[in-house]
Design an enzyme around this catalytic site. Structure first.
Site, short mmCIF file in Angstrom:
data_model
loop_
_atom_site.label_atom_id
_atom_site.label_comp_id
_atom_site.label_asym_id
_atom_site.label_seq_id
_atom_site.Cartn_x
_atom_site.Cartn_y
_atom_site.Cartn_z
N ILE A 1 -21.94 -9.30 8.78
CA ILE A 1 -22.71 -10.50 9.10
C ILE A 1 -22.42 -11.63 8.10
O ILE A 1 -22.64 -12.79 8.39
CB ILE A 1 -24.22 -10.17 9.16
N HIS B 1 -19.79 -0.13 6.57
CA HIS B 1 -20.44 0.20 7.85
C HIS B 1 -21.80 0.85 7.61
O HIS B 1 -22.28 1.61 8.43
CB HIS B 1 -19.57 1.16 8.67
N SER C 1 -14.93 -13.12 15.04
CA SER C 1 -15.31 -14.03 13.97
C SER C 1 -16.82 -14.21 14.00
O SER C 1 -17.36 -14.86 14.91
CB SER C 1 -14.62 -15.39 14.14
N GLU C 2 -17.49 -13.64 13.03
CA GLU C 2 -18.96 -13.69 13.03
C GLU C 2 -19.44 -15.13 12.86
O GLU C 2 -20.45 -15.52 13.45
CB GLU C 2 -19.53 -12.79 11.93
#
Lengths: 328, 351
Positions: free
Chosen positions: A87, A129, A59-60
């Site tokens: 992010i 990505h 969990s960012e």
């Protein structure tokens, strides 16, 4: 001196600073035993243990929120976000909390930390990505944004970032994690935040073009400049290294000399950092300009999987921009 | 209080108990008498919080300050939880818990300077009222983002644990936070890392926040949020648990919804005549119990309120006299230093 790639250089900086400063802790998804998705933190857990190298839940927002609390308390967290594309679940903690803590508390509190995260495409990662979100952070007052292109700069800039009093977004160009190699001094040194590097100086003013790039695209800019040289066009190449606060003095000195500038970045063109650079160049160098400033950037689309090499501003797209700018 | 299971996966969910109450119709429950020594301090702070908040609502209505998050009706939770902590423990309040900083020692005059964003505001006019920094008292300035501070509280507690400090952390928030992703992150991370943090949630009776602790392997308690002695006692117990390395506790302090500012009468607010809001008023309940126990005299609240009103008058006058901060203070504290672009913009301020 030892030859290192970016991964080795960043790992070396982390080890060195963790030995030097007991406040430094590393946290993130699989940064411990596994050593991170790109193995950048490999070996840290073995040396520094559970308290300083922490595998977190996925969990960012949790990673960054708790890291801010650690920083408020006096630790120096270096959280890793596995890919910059991920992010955003923690974006609020960065924008509303991390960036503003010093300001909103009138200087009583700060949440000094370095958020490390791989950026950029060219690794067959597709749209989740491959992104380059630097301008989203440059636009937020209170953050510093760094993106090294060489192992030497990666180590020196990371050490400088961890010691800097302000929060730093440390973007690592993942396409060249292992491809970029170079001599890296053993032991301690820093590369000053806020200073660009002139990679190649133009020897004459007439017809020369300033080319600004950073991260993985620096090497594309160099390749394009080599091709341009074959056509008799000289380039002055600037590696920004720190994106914010930007070294506008180095840029302005170069563009004042050449009168021509090409800016290269992977992020989408519209409102990308290139737009700000063009504006700054216009403010500083308008009367010296011999040609309109040009941006060679990613397209205003999501980042494609199959056609990523068509999306990226590679040398074959940079070269015509250099030639047209030189001959304008 | 329900103890957290050591290994949550092997434990049956505990059946959550009744709401904890210290104040009973026939006096103070004997098991809460240890909190009575703090009773007069609780009472004084609750009166002060109420009178200040009422005055702030009036100031906001008059357009003299931009904003106020009234705490009327929630004083028992805010003051009870704050006084339960030891000096050195950290407090992460939400904006509505602004009084935590004052309970810790932030001078009322400083709070009012902050509300007016005056030249003597410690936040230099950067932040809206009720977001005052109070580092000297280990109180973190509230965020404007609901719930954002809760995972930060976990991080601070976790950092204290890593450093082997005796520090514990209290996070204060309302039940709306339980809807946010930050709440989940905070509960999840605190459960995983056994951080010495106590979450104190002001909750409407229907909120059922404490039940969620089970899923995170946290201890929990439900306490009457209009009962300051019960809040203080339960938070103290949870802090002791945290100090023993047993991890976090989620405390649900049940209280009726706060009266909306619109429901409060202007004249009453201006006069600070808000010391009796009915049978369920936390202030009325505490005062009655303390008077009966001989801890304070009947009518003590009126005397305290008069002092606070005078203090507020002086503070407001001082804040208005101080005027706004200098324009260049906009550029202070963005970074530790002043980067060139900010220095350039600073030269342009005011044309």
């Amino acid at each position: 001196m030892a030859e290192m790639n970016l991964v080795n250089a960043i790992n070396d900086a982390l080890k060195l600073e963790m030995r030097r400063d007991p406040r430094v802790v590393v946290l993130g998804e699989d940064v411990g035993r596994v050593g991170g998705v790109f193995r950048v933190t490999q070996g840290l857990w073995d040396e520094f243990g559970d308290d300083r190298v922490v595998d977190t839940p996925l969990s960012e927002g949790g990673i960054l929120g708790t890291a801010i609390g650690m920083a408020l308390y006096g630790l120096v967290p270096v959280p890793e976000i596995q890919f910059a594309d991920f992010i955003y679940p923690g974006y609020d903690q960065i924008v509303s909390e991390l960036a503003k803590m010093r300001w909103r508390s009138g200087g009583e509190y700060s949440a000094k930390m370095v958020v490390r995260t791989p950026v950029g495409g060219g690794i067959r990662g597709g749209l989740y990505h491959s992104q380059s979100p630097e301008s989203l952070f440059i636009h937020v007052a209170g953050l510093k944004v760094v993106c090294p292109a060489t192992p030497y700069d990666a180590k020196g800039l990371l050490l400088a970032s961890i010691r800097d009093p302000d929060p730093v977004l440390f973007f690592e160009p993942k396409r060249i994690y292992r491809a970029a190699k170079g001599e890296v001094p053993e032991g301690d040194y820093t590369v000053e935040i806020g200073k660009a590097r002139i990679v190649r100086e133009a020897t004459r003013r007439e017809g020369a073009v300033t080319v600004i790039a950073w991260g993985a695209m620096l090497y594309e800019a160099i390749a394009a400049a080599d091709k341009a040289a074959e056509q008799g066009i000289e380039c002055e190449i600037i590696d920004l290294r720190t994106l914010w606060p930007v070294d506008i003095d180095t840029i302005a000195a170069s563009v004042t000399k050449t009168g021509r500038v090409v800016i290269v970045h992977e992020a989408p063109k519209t409102c990308g950092f290139g737009a700000e650079l063009v504006a700054l160049v216009n403010e500083r160098c308008f009367l010296s300009l011999e040609a309109p400033p040009v941006r060679v950037a990613g397209f205003d689309t999501p980042f494609p999987y199959t056609l990523e090499m068509d999306y990226l501003p590679l040398a074959h797209r940079i070269l015509p921009a250099i030639v047209e700018t030189a001959r304008y | 209080m329900h103890a957290a299971p050591d290994r949550p996966t092997e434990t049956k969910p505990p059946v959550l108990g009744q709401v904890v109450r210290a104040l009973r119709d026939d006096g103070i429950d004997v098991s809460f008498r240890a909190a009575l020594d703090v009773g007069p301090a609780l009472h004084r702070h609750m009166v002060r919080a109420r009178v200040v908040s009422a005055r702030m609502v009036a100031l906001q209505r008059a357009g003299r300050i931009g904003f106020h998050t009234a705490c009327i009706g929630a004083e028992a939770v805010i003051v009870g939880a704050t006084l339960a902590a030891r000096e050195g423990d950290w407090i992460f309040p939400s904006a509505r818990d602004w009084y935590a900083a004052l309970a810790r020692g932030l001078p009322l005059e400083t709070y009012v300077h902050h509300a007016f964003g005056s030249a003597r505001d410690p936040a230099k006019g950067h932040a809206a009222p009720d977001h005052a920094p109070a580092r000297r008292f280990a109180v973190v300035p509230p965020s404007g983002v609901v719930g954002a501070h809760v995972p930060q509280a976990v991080g601070a507690a976790w950092a204290a644990k890593i450093r082997k400090d005796p520090t514990r952390v209290v996070a204060l928030f309302g039940d709306e936070v339980a809807d946010t992703g930050d709440f989940h992150n905070a509960m999840n991370f605190s459960g995983v890392f056994k951080a010495p943090v106590v979450f104190v949630c002001r909750a409407r009776p229907s909120a059922n926040v404490a039940d969620r602790a089970v899923a995170y392997g946290l201890a929990s308690a439900r306490v009457d949020g209009t009962d300051a002695l019960a809040v203080l006692t339960v938070v103290r117990e949870a802090l002791s648990r945290a100090a023993e390395g047993k991890g976090a506790t989620l405390i649900e302090a049940v209280c009726a919804p706060l009266p909306r500012a619109a429901e409060l009468d202007d004249a009453a607010l201006a006069a600070g005549d808000v010391l009796d809001l009915g049978e369920d008023d936390c202030l009325v309940r505490l005062e009655r119990a303390l008077v009966r126990d001989g801890r304070i005299e009947a009518g003590a609240a009126q005397g305290i309120a008069a002092e606070v009103r005078a203090e507020m008058d002086a503070a407001i006058a001082a804040a208005e006299q101080a005027g706004p901060p200098k324009p260049e203070t906009i550029f202070e504290d963005v970074y530790a230093g002043t980067p060139a672009h900010l220095a350039a913009q600073r030269r342009n301020i005011g044309g």
